[in-house]
Design an enzyme around this catalytic site. Structure first.
Site, short mmCIF file in Angstrom:
data_model
loop_
_atom_site.label_atom_id
_atom_site.label_comp_id
_atom_site.label_asym_id
_atom_site.label_seq_id
_atom_site.Cartn_x
_atom_site.Cartn_y
_atom_site.Cartn_z
N ARG A 53 0.86 -1.18 0.00
CA ARG A 53 0.00 0.00 0.00
C ARG A 53 0.89 1.23 0.00
O ARG A 53 2.12 1.12 0.06
CB ARG A 53 -1.03 0.00 1.15
CG ARG A 53 -0.72 -0.75 2.39
CD ARG A 53 0.41 -0.16 3.19
NE ARG A 53 0.17 1.25 3.45
CZ ARG A 53 1.10 2.14 3.70
NH1 ARG A 53 2.39 1.80 3.73
NH2 ARG A 53 0.81 3.40 3.92
N GLY A 54 0.26 2.42 -0.07
CA GLY A 54 1.05 3.63 -0.25
C GLY A 54 1.13 3.91 -1.75
O GLY A 54 1.42 3.00 -2.54
N ALA A 55 0.88 5.16 -2.11
CA ALA A 55 0.71 5.49 -3.54
C ALA A 55 1.87 5.04 -4.43
O ALA A 55 1.66 4.36 -5.44
CB ALA A 55 0.43 6.99 -3.67
N ARG A 90 -7.66 -0.27 -6.64
CA ARG A 90 -7.90 0.80 -5.66
C ARG A 90 -8.11 2.10 -6.44
O ARG A 90 -7.41 2.35 -7.42
CB ARG A 90 -6.73 0.94 -4.67
CG ARG A 90 -6.58 -0.28 -3.75
CD ARG A 90 -5.63 -0.02 -2.61
NE ARG A 90 -6.21 0.89 -1.62
CZ ARG A 90 -5.53 1.41 -0.59
NH1 ARG A 90 -4.24 1.14 -0.45
NH2 ARG A 90 -6.11 2.21 0.27
N GLN A 203 -1.95 2.40 10.10
CA GLN A 203 -0.66 2.38 9.38
C GLN A 203 0.42 3.09 10.17
O GLN A 203 1.61 2.76 10.04
CB GLN A 203 -0.82 3.05 8.00
CG GLN A 203 -1.59 2.25 6.98
CD GLN A 203 -3.06 2.64 6.96
OE1 GLN A 203 -3.62 3.05 7.97
NE2 GLN A 203 -3.68 2.52 5.81
N ASP A 244 -1.81 10.76 -1.75
CA ASP A 244 -2.18 9.76 -2.77
C ASP A 244 -2.51 10.41 -4.10
O ASP A 244 -2.49 9.75 -5.14
CB ASP A 244 -3.37 8.94 -2.29
CG ASP A 244 -2.94 8.04 -1.15
OD1 ASP A 244 -2.88 8.53 0.00
OD2 ASP A 244 -2.61 6.88 -1.43
N ASN A 254 -5.11 12.62 0.96
CA ASN A 254 -4.27 11.69 1.73
C ASN A 254 -5.16 10.92 2.71
O ASN A 254 -6.39 11.12 2.75
CB ASN A 254 -3.16 12.46 2.46
CG ASN A 254 -2.10 11.54 3.04
OD1 ASN A 254 -1.63 10.63 2.37
ND2 ASN A 254 -1.72 11.74 4.29
#
Ligand code: MRU
Length: 365
Positions: A53-55, A90, A203, A244, A254
């Site tokens: 995960r994380g852009a 996503r 997170q 993001d 975000n």
């Protein structure tokens, strides 16, 4: 980054040269588990179920997902099918679309027999570019931390609040929001990082705290609601978060809760910075609140919390009545007027259309 006795990126190729390996982020901080991705479907599940995960890492994983798809079937039909399947994983982080458009744009004109090698080469390049981009973000962000440190008594820490995980696990390496922290720590500047837990998926508690502990950077975990109080009492010198998707006018999407931190920062005169690699800028969008799709995730993520049980096993506990439904918007948008500056690989821009266009005239056009 260093984990145990070796250096890791968050995604890499296995020794056979085609299998992709990732760190399963749903298992941290309690277990460090490496998972193989052997087919495009594995990459799609990894993104959708947030093993990664994380852009920026979502974009890098999608790029390798295209390579895995081409390895199995490099036809035009398979190319389009992989593009669509990965795009559907996503909705909010624009790095996913950026990476998929990039791969499809390069692969489609090639003969099918050349596509697999080209896809692997480009995916590797995207990963390397992300590492260098984040290193540069750190170098630029360091100047902001140095300015604050210069106003403090010797040994007094610069106190930085961050939300969610915009750390090395969210990118290929360095992180975006955390890259300036690593640079400042290496430069000997005393730091104290306030780590928002970042409900519902935590997170901050699971990942950012693990990263800070691993790097030996002084930090403390706080509940998401503590930030405003700490700012009112002069205990936060600056906020740095990731994003993001940032719009052409500087609105910042975000992790849910970022907006409230920006409001509290504005009210208390605390500088609020956003660190981002340029693939996170969506030049097609201006008004972030109206135009960015916000992911709605399962209410179970709100009702059930994961943690280590007294017997040492990792499990989920319910925190609300079975009969109570939960809503789970996963991101929010911080309007540009609340953002002090955007830390990019090309320097620090004001969060305005002109500010971004001046740093990226080639892309803004
Ligand atoms: O839902 P997640 O964990 O993918 O959300 C991640 C974030 O919101 C990060 O802050 C963002 O992707 C920036 S990562 C450098």
């Amino acid at each position: 980054m260093h984990v145990g006795d070796r250096d890791y990126r968050s995604i890499w190729l296995a020794g056979d040269g085609w299998r992709v390996e990732i760190i399963d982020q749903t298992r941290l901080p309690h277990e460090f588990v490496v998972r193989p991705l052997e087919a495009m479907d594995d990459a799609a599940v990894a993104i959708r179920d947030m093993w990664v995960r994380g852009a920026p890492l979502i974009g890098a994983t999608a790029a390798y997902g295209m390579a895995l798809a081409m390895r199995a079937d490099a036809s035009d039909r398979a190319l389009e099918a992989a593009y669509s399947a990965l795009m559907a994983t996503r909705p909010t982080a624009v790095n996913l679309r950026w990476a998929l458009d990039d791969l499809r744009g390069r692969l489609a004109p090639l003969a099918p027999e050349r596509r697999t090698q080209a896809a692997y080469a480009r995916a590797a390049e995207i990963c390397d570019e992300d590492v260098e981009t984040n290193r540069l973000i750190g170098a630029h962000g360091l100047s902001l931390i140095e300015e604050i440190a210069a106003r403090k008594a010797p040994g007094e820490p610069v106190r930085i609040l961050t939300h969610c995980n915009a750390g090395w696990l969210a990118t290929v390496d360095w992180g975006t929001a955390t890259s300036p922290l690593y640079h400042a720590h290496a430069a000997g500047i005393p730091l104290h990082v306030w780590v928002d837990e970042t409900r519902p998926r935590n997170q901050g508690a699971h990942l950012t705290a693990w990263e800070m502990a691993g790097a030996g950077i002084p930090h403390a975990l706080i509940v998401d609601n503590a930030g405003g109080h700490l700012m009112q009492h002069g205990q936060v010198d600056m906020v740095i978060v990731g994003t993001d998707r940032t719009t052409a006018r500087g609105d910042v999407c975000n992790k849910i809760g970022t907006y409230l931190k920006a409001l509290a920062a504005k009210d208390n005169g605390v500088p609020f910075y956003v660190a981002l690699p340029s693939p996170t800028i969506d030049w097609t969008v201006s008004d972030g609140v109206a135009e960015i799709p916000i992911e709605e995730r399962s209410g179970d993520e709100v009702s059930l919390v994961q943690g280590r049980m007294p017997n040492g096993s990792v499990g989920m506990v319910r925190i609300s009545p079975e009969a109570t439904p939960a809503a789970n918007p996963a991101f929010d948008v911080t309007p540009a007027r609340l953002v002090t500056g955007l830390i990019t690989e090309r320097g620090i821009a004001p969060a305005t259309p002109e500010g971004l266009a001046a740093l990226f005239p080639d892309r803004a056009a």
